[in-house]
Design a protein around this motif. Structure first.
Motif, PDB file in Angstrom:
ATOM      1  N   LYS A  49      42.507  64.344   8.529  1.00  0.00           N
ATOM      2  CA  LYS A  49      41.466  63.873   9.432  1.00  0.00           C
ATOM      3  C   LYS A  49      40.213  64.731   9.284  1.00  0.00           C
ATOM      4  CE  LYS A  49      44.487  61.851  12.954  1.00  0.00           C
ATOM      5  NZ  LYS A  49      44.846  61.821  14.392  1.00  0.00           N
ATOM      6  N   GLN A  96      38.994  59.296   3.726  1.00  0.00           N
ATOM      7  CA  GLN A  96      39.005  59.898   5.058  1.00  0.00           C
ATOM      8  C   GLN A  96      38.081  59.152   6.019  1.00  0.00           C
ATOM      9  OE1 GLN A  96      38.108  63.879   3.429  1.00  0.00           O
ATOM     10  NE2 GLN A  96      39.794  64.630   4.681  1.00  0.00           N
ATOM     11  N   HIS A 100      39.481  57.250   9.293  1.00  0.00           N
ATOM     12  CA  HIS A 100      38.988  57.583  10.635  1.00  0.00           C
ATOM     13  C   HIS A 100      38.442  56.355  11.352  1.00  0.00           C
ATOM     14  CE1 HIS A 100      37.092  59.644  13.964  1.00  0.00           C
ATOM     15  NE2 HIS A 100      36.003  58.923  13.709  1.00  0.00           N
ATOM     16  N   SER A 103      41.105  54.104  12.462  1.00  0.00           N
ATOM     17  CA  SER A 103      41.877  54.637  13.589  1.00  0.00           C
ATOM     18  C   SER A 103      41.137  54.479  14.916  1.00  0.00           C
ATOM     19  CB  SER A 103      42.203  56.118  13.353  1.00  0.00           C
ATOM     20  OG  SER A 103      41.049  56.936  13.469  1.00  0.00           O
TER      21      SER A 103
END
Length: 226
Positions: A49, A96, A100, A103
């Protein structure tokens, strides 16, 4: 080339009921697909993350851009073009950024690419662009618009582009400029250029809803303050 075994040919060769072979064949395929889905989820979970710039420390640029011909820019919804400077660390890679944003759950990452060198805009969706590589000079509002905005964007920056805002690449300053392109869940993007015949599509921008959660920060973020 060897024999191509199918459930039918295998059943004929070994005298086992076809239904049994079909069940085994498709059950194996189901197990394989299930494993692939699990591996995909695992890969997403294992993606490190990124350490986002705290929203309180984030530098946010806001621009209202006047219409230019049939290009509405921010004139229909009065939501500004937003640029988040260094929202992601410069060490963050495309995977990444995608992980992110996925998410957070506001937008769906859909592509990795540079920006087109022709001014264009979208009438069916707002757009979120996360710069994942390089540095480039971009133009917002159309290059012939006296009220245009020109900005240099670099890796780690995020653009929140309201529907109707024209944008184009002016110059790739580093070579290999690339972004992650994302759109609000349930939205399909189109391409408009401010040409005759697009008036009906442009009028539809008025009906688009704005973000109820920030695409980068979730419950608290700059899109909720405009």
């Amino acid at each position: 080339m060897g024999t191509q075994w199918t459930p039918m040919t295998l059943a004929l060769q070994i005298s086992v009921p076809l239904a049994t072979i079909v069940w085994v064949h498709y059950n194996a395929r189901s197990d394989e697909q299930s494993m692939n889905r699990s591996l995909t989820r695992l890969a997403t979970t294992m993606t490190p993350k990124p350490n986002l710039t705290p929203v309180r420390d984030l530098k946010v640029l806001k621009f209202q851009i006047p219409a230019h011909g049939l290009i509405p820019n921010t004139s229909l919804q009065n939501k500004p073009l937003l640029i988040y400077r260094s929202a992601f660390p410069s060490s963050t890679n495309a995977s990444q950024i995608e992980s992110h944003l996925a998410s957070v759950g506001v937008v769906d990452p859909q592509w990795r690419y540079t920006m087109y060198s022709t001014s264009h805009f979208h009438s069916t969706s707002h757009e979120v662009l996360g710069v994942c590589a390089g540095r480039a000079k971009l133009c917002f509002g159309h290059e012939d618009n006296p009220g245009k905005v020109e900005q240099v964007l670099e890796k780690g920056d995020v653009i929140v582009m309201p529907a109707g805002v024209a944008h184009r690449l002016l110059e790739d300053l580093s070579g290999g400029f690339q972004m992650v392109g994302c759109y609000p869940k349930g939205c399909n993007w189109d391409m408009c250029y401010g040409k005759k015949g697009e008036e009906g599509r442009i009028e539809g921008i008025r009906k688009l809803g704005w973000f109820e959660r920030d695409p980068v920060y979730g419950a608290g973020g700059p899109t909720l303050d405009v």
